[in-house]
Design a protein around this motif. Sequence first.
Motif, PDB file in Angstrom:
ATOM      1  N   GLU A 194      36.128  43.630  38.041  1.00 56.16           N
ATOM      2  CA  GLU A 194      36.624  44.360  36.869  1.00 56.16           C
ATOM      3  C   GLU A 194      38.072  44.809  37.065  1.00 56.16           C
ATOM      4  N   GLU A 195      38.405  45.243  38.289  1.00 52.61           N
ATOM      5  CA  GLU A 195      39.781  45.655  38.580  1.00 52.61           C
ATOM      6  C   GLU A 195      40.749  44.490  38.373  1.00 52.61           C
ATOM      7  N   ILE A 196      40.375  43.326  38.830  1.00 51.93           N
ATOM      8  CA  ILE A 196      41.245  42.155  38.636  1.00 51.93           C
ATOM      9  C   ILE A 196      41.330  41.826  37.150  1.00 51.93           C
ATOM     10  N   GLY A 197      40.202  41.921  36.456  1.00 49.58           N
ATOM     11  CA  GLY A 197      40.185  41.628  35.019  1.00 49.58           C
ATOM     12  C   GLY A 197      41.037  42.566  34.194  1.00 49.58           C
ATOM     13  N   ALA A 198      41.298  43.751  34.713  1.00 47.90           N
ATOM     14  CA  ALA A 198      42.106  44.729  33.982  1.00 47.90           C
ATOM     15  C   ALA A 198      43.605  44.424  34.045  1.00 47.90           C
ATOM     16  N   LYS A 199      43.989  43.525  34.944  1.00 45.50           N
ATOM     17  CA  LYS A 199      45.409  43.183  35.066  1.00 45.50           C
ATOM     18  C   LYS A 199      45.846  42.358  33.857  1.00 45.50           C
ATOM     19  N   GLU A 200      47.093  42.562  33.433  1.00 41.12           N
ATOM     20  CA  GLU A 200      47.612  41.802  32.291  1.00 41.12           C
ATOM     21  C   GLU A 200      47.849  40.343  32.634  1.00 41.12           C
ATOM     22  N   THR A 201      48.355  40.094  33.816  1.00 36.50           N
ATOM     23  CA  THR A 201      48.547  38.714  34.269  1.00 36.50           C
ATOM     24  C   THR A 201      48.009  38.600  35.688  1.00 36.50           C
ATOM     25  N   LEU A 202      47.511  37.426  35.991  1.00 39.33           N
ATOM     26  CA  LEU A 202      46.935  37.205  37.313  1.00 39.33           C
ATOM     27  C   LEU A 202      47.811  36.258  38.117  1.00 39.33           C
ATOM     28  N   SER A 203      48.046  36.633  39.354  1.00 45.45           N
ATOM     29  CA  SER A 203      48.796  35.781  40.269  1.00 45.45           C
ATOM     30  C   SER A 203      47.839  34.774  40.897  1.00 45.45           C
ATOM     31  N   LEU A 204      48.395  33.834  41.614  1.00 47.11           N
ATOM     32  CA  LEU A 204      47.575  32.877  42.346  1.00 47.11           C
ATOM     33  C   LEU A 204      46.682  33.617  43.348  1.00 47.11           C
ATOM     34  N   SER A 205      47.238  34.640  43.974  1.00 45.80           N
ATOM     35  CA  SER A 205      46.472  35.460  44.911  1.00 45.80           C
ATOM     36  C   SER A 205      45.296  36.156  44.217  1.00 45.80           C
ATOM     37  N   ASP A 206      45.524  36.638  43.003  1.00 41.74           N
ATOM     38  CA  ASP A 206      44.447  37.266  42.231  1.00 41.74           C
ATOM     39  C   ASP A 206      43.332  36.264  41.925  1.00 41.74           C
ATOM     40  N   HIS A 207      43.710  35.062  41.566  1.00 41.95           N
ATOM     41  CA  HIS A 207      42.704  34.018  41.285  1.00 41.95           C
ATOM     42  C   HIS A 207      41.896  33.709  42.540  1.00 41.95           C
ATOM     43  N   ALA A 208      42.574  33.640  43.674  1.00 38.20           N
ATOM     44  CA  ALA A 208      41.866  33.377  44.930  1.00 38.20           C
ATOM     45  C   ALA A 208      40.933  34.541  45.266  1.00 38.20           C
ATOM     46  N   GLN A 209      41.415  35.759  45.074  1.00 39.55           N
ATOM     47  CA  GLN A 209      40.582  36.942  45.328  1.00 39.55           C
ATOM     48  C   GLN A 209      39.371  36.957  44.389  1.00 39.55           C
ATOM     49  N   LEU A 210      39.568  36.597  43.149  1.00 37.58           N
ATOM     50  CA  LEU A 210      38.473  36.541  42.184  1.00 37.58           C
ATOM     51  C   LEU A 210      37.402  35.544  42.635  1.00 37.58           C
ATOM     52  N   ALA A 211      37.836  34.397  43.100  1.00 37.31           N
ATOM     53  CA  ALA A 211      36.886  33.394  43.592  1.00 37.31           C
ATOM     54  C   ALA A 211      36.082  33.939  44.772  1.00 37.31           C
ATOM     55  N   ARG A 212      36.761  34.641  45.683  1.00 41.09           N
ATOM     56  CA  ARG A 212      36.053  35.220  46.836  1.00 41.09           C
ATOM     57  C   ARG A 212      35.058  36.291  46.392  1.00 41.09           C
ATOM     58  N   LEU A 213      35.461  37.126  45.452  1.00 36.34           N
ATOM     59  CA  LEU A 213      34.579  38.192  44.970  1.00 36.34           C
ATOM     60  C   LEU A 213      33.334  37.629  44.298  1.00 36.34           C
ATOM     61  N   VAL A 214      33.521  36.611  43.469  1.00 35.40           N
ATOM     62  CA  VAL A 214      32.377  35.986  42.802  1.00 35.40           C
ATOM     63  C   VAL A 214      31.447  35.360  43.834  1.00 35.40           C
ATOM     64  N   ASN A 215      32.020  34.705  44.828  1.00 34.84           N
ATOM     65  CA  ASN A 215      31.206  34.105  45.884  1.00 34.84           C
ATOM     66  C   ASN A 215      30.404  35.163  46.625  1.00 34.84           C
ATOM     67  N   GLU A 216      31.025  36.263  46.969  1.00 37.97           N
ATOM     68  CA  GLU A 216      30.313  37.341  47.674  1.00 37.97           C
ATOM     69  C   GLU A 216      29.235  37.960  46.795  1.00 37.97           C
ATOM     70  N   LYS A 217      29.479  38.083  45.505  1.00 36.55           N
ATOM     71  CA  LYS A 217      28.468  38.596  44.578  1.00 36.55           C
ATOM     72  C   LYS A 217      27.262  37.669  44.572  1.00 36.55           C
ATOM     73  N   GLU A 218      27.513  36.360  44.553  1.00 39.72           N
ATOM     74  CA  GLU A 218      26.422  35.375  44.580  1.00 39.72           C
ATOM     75  C   GLU A 218      25.614  35.492  45.878  1.00 39.72           C
ATOM     76  N   ILE A 219      26.314  35.628  46.989  1.00 40.11           N
ATOM     77  CA  ILE A 219      25.644  35.763  48.285  1.00 40.11           C
ATOM     78  C   ILE A 219      24.795  37.036  48.301  1.00 40.11           C
ATOM     79  N   ALA A 220      25.339  38.132  47.787  1.00 38.91           N
ATOM     80  CA  ALA A 220      24.595  39.399  47.755  1.00 38.91           C
ATOM     81  C   ALA A 220      23.324  39.261  46.924  1.00 38.91           C
ATOM     82  N   CYS A 221      23.413  38.584  45.792  1.00 37.60           N
ATOM     83  CA  CYS A 221      22.227  38.392  44.940  1.00 37.60           C
ATOM     84  C   CYS A 221      21.169  37.553  45.654  1.00 37.60           C
ATOM     85  N   ARG A 222      21.605  36.505  46.328  1.00 36.11           N
ATOM     86  CA  ARG A 222      20.651  35.682  47.098  1.00 36.11           C
ATOM     87  C   ARG A 222      20.026  36.487  48.232  1.00 36.11           C
ATOM     88  N   THR A 223      20.828  37.340  48.860  1.00 32.83           N
ATOM     89  CA  THR A 223      20.323  38.162  49.958  1.00 32.83           C
ATOM     90  C   THR A 223      19.262  39.136  49.457  1.00 32.83           C
TER      91      THR A 223
END
Length: 168
Positions: free
Chosen positions: A49-78
């Motif tokens: 949500e914090e990343i989504g609140a930004k007006e523009t996303l950098s390449l670093s933000d996109h990479a961080q978003l991918a990592r966050l989504v991956n960790e969320k998926e892992i947490a749900c499986r766990t």
Amino acid sequence: MIHSILKIVDKLKPFDRVKAHCDIPCKIYDPNGAVVAAMTCVRMMDLIEEIGAKETLSLSDHAQLARLVNEKEIACRTVKEEVRIIWGDYFKAPQFAKFPDASELVHSIMMQASKCKQSIAKSEAAELVEKVNQFADMFWQTKDVPTYRAIVPYPPALEAVFPDLKGS
């Protein structure tokens, strides 16, 4: 004969190997892993949500978003894995007699974890935490261990169920 055929097939195209808690049974079960994973799911949604609140996303933000989504998926499986192991390996006739709705609760946890994988709504993850807390409380009651609820001292600062080991 069937065993021999399966061994040949396994050599040509290996079967997936299955892992379990231990299947000895070791009698070491604790729902805390599921509670922490559910909290992690909420936290990942906060950070998304914090990343989504930004007006523009950098390449670093996109990479961080991918990592966050991956960790969320892992947490749900766990969550699913931890709850399924306790339900499948620990819960037997005496526990089901004490909690006849245990299977229904476990199924609702599985469904809620799936909703969290499909969503970034913090409310869905908070509901997952509550269901896992109910499961943790149920688990400890089967061991005649009293529980208490407390706000965890880390983000997302939600309530979690803990065994009151001093009281048992």
